[in-house]
Design a protein around this motif. Structure first.
Motif, PDB file in Angstrom:
ATOM      1  N   VAL A  21     -18.875 -37.510   5.001  1.00  0.00           N
ATOM      2  CA  VAL A  21     -19.464 -37.432   3.502  1.00  0.00           C
ATOM      3  C   VAL A  21     -19.561 -36.019   2.868  1.00  0.00           C
ATOM      4  CG1 VAL A  21     -20.584 -39.619   4.049  1.00  0.00           C
ATOM      5  CG2 VAL A  21     -21.940 -37.489   4.082  1.00  0.00           C
ATOM      6  N   ALA A  22     -19.139 -35.037   3.514  1.00  0.00           N
ATOM      7  CA  ALA A  22     -19.138 -33.657   2.922  1.00  0.00           C
ATOM      8  C   ALA A  22     -18.337 -32.724   3.640  1.00  0.00           C
ATOM      9  CB  ALA A  22     -20.579 -33.061   3.049  1.00  0.00           C
ATOM     10  N   SER A  23     -18.450 -31.784   3.681  1.00  0.00           N
ATOM     11  CA  SER A  23     -17.537 -30.717   4.133  1.00  0.00           C
ATOM     12  C   SER A  23     -17.564 -30.336   5.605  1.00  0.00           C
ATOM     13  CB  SER A  23     -17.456 -29.226   3.402  1.00  0.00           C
ATOM     14  OG  SER A  23     -17.023 -29.656   2.083  1.00  0.00           O
ATOM     15  N   TYR A  24     -17.155 -30.932   6.547  1.00  0.00           N
ATOM     16  CA  TYR A  24     -17.456 -30.771   7.861  1.00  0.00           C
ATOM     17  C   TYR A  24     -16.340 -31.771   8.631  1.00  0.00           C
ATOM     18  CZ  TYR A  24     -19.948 -35.175   7.848  1.00  0.00           C
ATOM     19  OH  TYR A  24     -20.485 -36.638   7.480  1.00  0.00           O
ATOM     20  N   LEU A  25     -16.270 -31.365   9.957  1.00  0.00           N
ATOM     21  CA  LEU A  25     -15.624 -32.427  10.857  1.00  0.00           C
ATOM     22  C   LEU A  25     -16.486 -33.368  11.564  1.00  0.00           C
ATOM     23  CD1 LEU A  25     -12.944 -29.815  12.255  1.00  0.00           C
ATOM     24  CD2 LEU A  25     -12.623 -31.379  10.428  1.00  0.00           C
ATOM     25  N   PRO A  26     -16.019 -34.477  11.885  1.00  0.00           N
ATOM     26  CA  PRO A  26     -16.878 -35.358  12.450  1.00  0.00           C
ATOM     27  C   PRO A  26     -17.140 -35.107  14.093  1.00  0.00           C
ATOM     28  CG  PRO A  26     -14.930 -36.626  12.017  1.00  0.00           C
ATOM     29  CD  PRO A  26     -15.142 -35.094  11.256  1.00  0.00           C
ATOM     30  N   VAL A  27     -15.948 -34.556  14.435  1.00  0.00           N
ATOM     31  CA  VAL A  27     -15.797 -34.144  16.169  1.00  0.00           C
ATOM     32  C   VAL A  27     -15.003 -32.918  16.096  1.00  0.00           C
ATOM     33  CG1 VAL A  27     -14.901 -34.636  18.369  1.00  0.00           C
ATOM     34  CG2 VAL A  27     -15.618 -36.606  16.753  1.00  0.00           C
ATOM     35  N   VAL A  28     -15.595 -31.932  16.952  1.00  0.00           N
ATOM     36  CA  VAL A  28     -14.844 -30.554  17.306  1.00  0.00           C
ATOM     37  C   VAL A  28     -14.908 -30.709  18.736  1.00  0.00           C
ATOM     38  CG1 VAL A  28     -14.964 -28.009  17.338  1.00  0.00           C
ATOM     39  CG2 VAL A  28     -15.762 -29.521  15.266  1.00  0.00           C
ATOM     40  N   VAL A  29     -13.656 -30.283  19.496  1.00  0.00           N
ATOM     41  CA  VAL A  29     -13.502 -30.190  20.640  1.00  0.00           C
ATOM     42  C   VAL A  29     -13.411 -28.649  21.116  1.00  0.00           C
ATOM     43  CG1 VAL A  29     -12.276 -30.750  22.996  1.00  0.00           C
ATOM     44  CG2 VAL A  29     -12.581 -32.288  20.963  1.00  0.00           C
ATOM     45  N   HIS A  30     -14.355 -28.112  21.993  1.00  0.00           N
ATOM     46  CA  HIS A  30     -14.241 -26.580  22.371  1.00  0.00           C
ATOM     47  C   HIS A  30     -14.389 -26.655  23.845  1.00  0.00           C
ATOM     48  CE1 HIS A  30     -14.224 -22.500  22.069  1.00  0.00           C
ATOM     49  NE2 HIS A  30     -15.065 -22.286  22.558  1.00  0.00           N
ATOM     50  N   GLY A  31     -13.018 -26.392  24.537  1.00  0.00           N
ATOM     51  CA  GLY A  31     -13.267 -26.368  26.047  1.00  0.00           C
ATOM     52  C   GLY A  31     -13.248 -27.746  26.572  1.00  0.00           C
ATOM     53  N   ASN A  32     -14.418 -28.063  27.322  1.00  0.00           N
ATOM     54  CA  ASN A  32     -14.630 -29.220  27.515  1.00  0.00           C
ATOM     55  C   ASN A  32     -15.740 -29.875  26.992  1.00  0.00           C
ATOM     56  OD1 ASN A  32     -16.446 -28.013  29.396  1.00  0.00           O
ATOM     57  ND2 ASN A  32     -16.597 -29.564  30.841  1.00  0.00           N
ATOM     58  N   LEU A  33     -16.170 -29.443  25.943  1.00  0.00           N
ATOM     59  CA  LEU A  33     -17.449 -29.899  25.213  1.00  0.00           C
ATOM     60  C   LEU A  33     -16.887 -30.576  23.940  1.00  0.00           C
ATOM     61  CD1 LEU A  33     -20.018 -27.218  25.764  1.00  0.00           C
ATOM     62  CD2 LEU A  33     -20.120 -29.379  26.947  1.00  0.00           C
ATOM     63  N   VAL A  34     -17.336 -31.680  23.711  1.00  0.00           N
ATOM     64  CA  VAL A  34     -17.345 -32.284  22.344  1.00  0.00           C
ATOM     65  C   VAL A  34     -18.396 -32.388  21.540  1.00  0.00           C
ATOM     66  CG1 VAL A  34     -16.684 -34.407  21.399  1.00  0.00           C
ATOM     67  CG2 VAL A  34     -15.544 -33.907  23.479  1.00  0.00           C
ATOM     68  N   HIS A  35     -18.423 -31.742  20.345  1.00  0.00           N
ATOM     69  CA  HIS A  35     -19.644 -31.674  19.431  1.00  0.00           C
ATOM     70  C   HIS A  35     -19.632 -32.750  18.406  1.00  0.00           C
ATOM     71  CE1 HIS A  35     -21.050 -27.601  21.111  1.00  0.00           C
ATOM     72  NE2 HIS A  35     -19.871 -27.819  21.381  1.00  0.00           N
ATOM     73  N   ILE A  36     -20.298 -33.530  18.220  1.00  0.00           N
ATOM     74  CA  ILE A  36     -20.376 -34.878  17.482  1.00  0.00           C
ATOM     75  C   ILE A  36     -21.500 -34.597  16.284  1.00  0.00           C
ATOM     76  CG2 ILE A  36     -20.373 -37.248  16.854  1.00  0.00           C
ATOM     77  CD1 ILE A  36     -19.600 -36.314  20.516  1.00  0.00           C
ATOM     78  N   SER A  37     -20.699 -34.352  15.071  1.00  0.00           N
ATOM     79  CA  SER A  37     -21.768 -34.270  13.892  1.00  0.00           C
ATOM     80  C   SER A  37     -22.635 -35.390  13.848  1.00  0.00           C
ATOM     81  CB  SER A  37     -20.838 -34.167  12.635  1.00  0.00           C
ATOM     82  OG  SER A  37     -20.103 -33.127  12.529  1.00  0.00           O
ATOM     83  N   GLY A  38     -23.728 -35.183  13.037  1.00  0.00           N
ATOM     84  CA  GLY A  38     -24.798 -36.048  12.930  1.00  0.00           C
ATOM     85  C   GLY A  38     -24.199 -37.425  12.449  1.00  0.00           C
ATOM     86  N   GLN A  39     -24.628 -38.651  13.135  1.00  0.00           N
ATOM     87  CA  GLN A  39     -24.198 -39.903  12.690  1.00  0.00           C
ATOM     88  C   GLN A  39     -25.325 -40.747  12.309  1.00  0.00           C
ATOM     89  OE1 GLN A  39     -20.597 -40.646  13.109  1.00  0.00           O
ATOM     90  NE2 GLN A  39     -20.610 -38.179  13.358  1.00  0.00           N
ATOM     91  N   LEU A  40     -24.812 -41.418  11.075  1.00  0.00           N
ATOM     92  CA  LEU A  40     -25.806 -42.458  10.284  1.00  0.00           C
ATOM     93  C   LEU A  40     -25.663 -43.872  10.785  1.00  0.00           C
ATOM     94  CD1 LEU A  40     -25.419 -41.060   6.845  1.00  0.00           C
ATOM     95  CD2 LEU A  40     -26.906 -40.357   8.569  1.00  0.00           C
ATOM     96  N   PRO A  41     -26.709 -44.584  10.798  1.00  0.00           N
ATOM     97  CA  PRO A  41     -26.823 -45.897  11.428  1.00  0.00           C
ATOM     98  C   PRO A  41     -26.403 -46.883  10.488  1.00  0.00           C
ATOM     99  CG  PRO A  41     -28.992 -45.347  10.471  1.00  0.00           C
ATOM    100  CD  PRO A  41     -28.095 -44.184  10.156  1.00  0.00           C
ATOM    101  N   PHE A  42     -25.307 -47.481  10.765  1.00  0.00           N
ATOM    102  CA  PHE A  42     -24.692 -48.640  10.180  1.00  0.00           C
ATOM    103  C   PHE A  42     -24.988 -50.105  11.087  1.00  0.00           C
ATOM    104  CE2 PHE A  42     -22.726 -44.983   8.069  1.00  0.00           C
ATOM    105  CZ  PHE A  42     -22.655 -45.567   6.977  1.00  0.00           C
ATOM    106  N   VAL A  43     -25.882 -50.847  10.696  1.00  0.00           N
ATOM    107  CA  VAL A  43     -25.891 -52.354  11.282  1.00  0.00           C
ATOM    108  C   VAL A  43     -25.268 -53.473  10.394  1.00  0.00           C
ATOM    109  CG1 VAL A  43     -27.532 -53.872  12.101  1.00  0.00           C
ATOM    110  CG2 VAL A  43     -27.956 -51.383  12.540  1.00  0.00           C
ATOM    111  N   ASP A  44     -24.312 -54.192  10.865  1.00  0.00           N
ATOM    112  CA  ASP A  44     -23.827 -55.195  10.015  1.00  0.00           C
ATOM    113  C   ASP A  44     -23.066 -54.612   8.772  1.00  0.00           C
ATOM    114  OD1 ASP A  44     -24.239 -56.924  11.994  1.00  0.00           O
ATOM    115  OD2 ASP A  44     -26.150 -57.441  11.003  1.00  0.00           O
ATOM    116  N   ASP A  45     -22.625 -53.280   9.119  1.00  0.00           N
ATOM    117  CA  ASP A  45     -21.561 -52.595   8.016  1.00  0.00           C
ATOM    118  C   ASP A  45     -22.974 -51.934   6.837  1.00  0.00           C
ATOM    119  OD1 ASP A  45     -19.237 -52.665   9.149  1.00  0.00           O
ATOM    120  OD2 ASP A  45     -18.591 -54.811   8.423  1.00  0.00           O
ATOM    121  N   GLU A  46     -23.937 -52.045   7.055  1.00  0.00           N
ATOM    122  CA  GLU A  46     -25.027 -51.680   6.125  1.00  0.00           C
ATOM    123  C   GLU A  46     -25.668 -50.544   6.666  1.00  0.00           C
ATOM    124  OE1 GLU A  46     -25.554 -52.711   2.847  1.00  0.00           O
ATOM    125  OE2 GLU A  46     -23.801 -54.245   3.208  1.00  0.00           O
ATOM    126  N   LEU A  47     -25.760 -49.397   5.834  1.00  0.00           N
ATOM    127  CA  LEU A  47     -26.480 -48.337   6.262  1.00  0.00           C
ATOM    128  C   LEU A  47     -28.029 -48.645   6.189  1.00  0.00           C
ATOM    129  CD1 LEU A  47     -26.846 -45.185   6.833  1.00  0.00           C
ATOM    130  CD2 LEU A  47     -27.192 -44.981   4.241  1.00  0.00           C
TER     131      LEU A  47
END
Length: 153
Positions: A21-47
């Motif tokens: 929802v802004a200027s970032y990548l949801p996932v960045v892989v560096h070596g064997n580490l995966v960094h996942i950006s902050g994820q918001l809670p969607f339950v039944d497609d509703e935030l």
């Protein structure tokens, strides 16, 4: 059993990976580490929005944190990474939209932590922070980010 088979057996369904929802990548892989950006809670497609300690119950907060954990796994999969390559969930960062006097952030965070262990067993055990914040993007009740280690190909 594969991670996806375990998810299905336990009744979990991966959501569609959310677009940034802004200027970032949801996932960045560096070596064997995966960094996942902050994820918001969607339950039944509703935030899930609101503030723990005001208009969101502990149980709703835990469900929201669980939804964030499912979105983390969905983001890993959407990045083209097989979920069975997850060697270890290294760390979860859990941010809880909280009233000033709310102190059950660790209990809310258990929604995400318990899902990771339920689905990934020993590999799902992780370090964690659970932090109360005054507000989150889009009014979300919870946000969770992650660092995940991958097994070599």
């Amino acid at each position: 059993m594969t991670v996806e088979a375990c998810l299905a057996e336990k009744g979990y369904k991966l959501p569609q990976a959310a677009a940034p929802v802004a200027s970032y990548l949801p996932v960045v892989v560096h070596g064997n580490l995966v960094h996942i950006s902050g994820q918001l809670p969607f339950v039944d497609d509703e935030l899930v929005t609101g503030k723990l300690g005001d208009d969101v119950s502990l149980e709703e907060g835990q469900k929201a944190a669980q939804a964030c954990a499912l979105m983390i796994l969905a983001q890993v999969k959407a990045a083209g990474i097989e979920l069975d390559r997850i060697e270890r969930v290294v760390k979860l960062g859990v941010f809880v939209n909280s009233s000033a006097d709310y102190t059950d952030q660790p209990k809310v965070a258990n929604g995400a932590s318990d899902l990771m262990v339920d689905v990934l067993a020993e590999a799902g055990k992780h370090a964690r922070s659970a932090v109360g914040v005054a507000a989150l993007p889009l009014g979300a009740a919870v946000e969770v980010d992650a660092i995940i280690a991958l097994a070599s190909d």
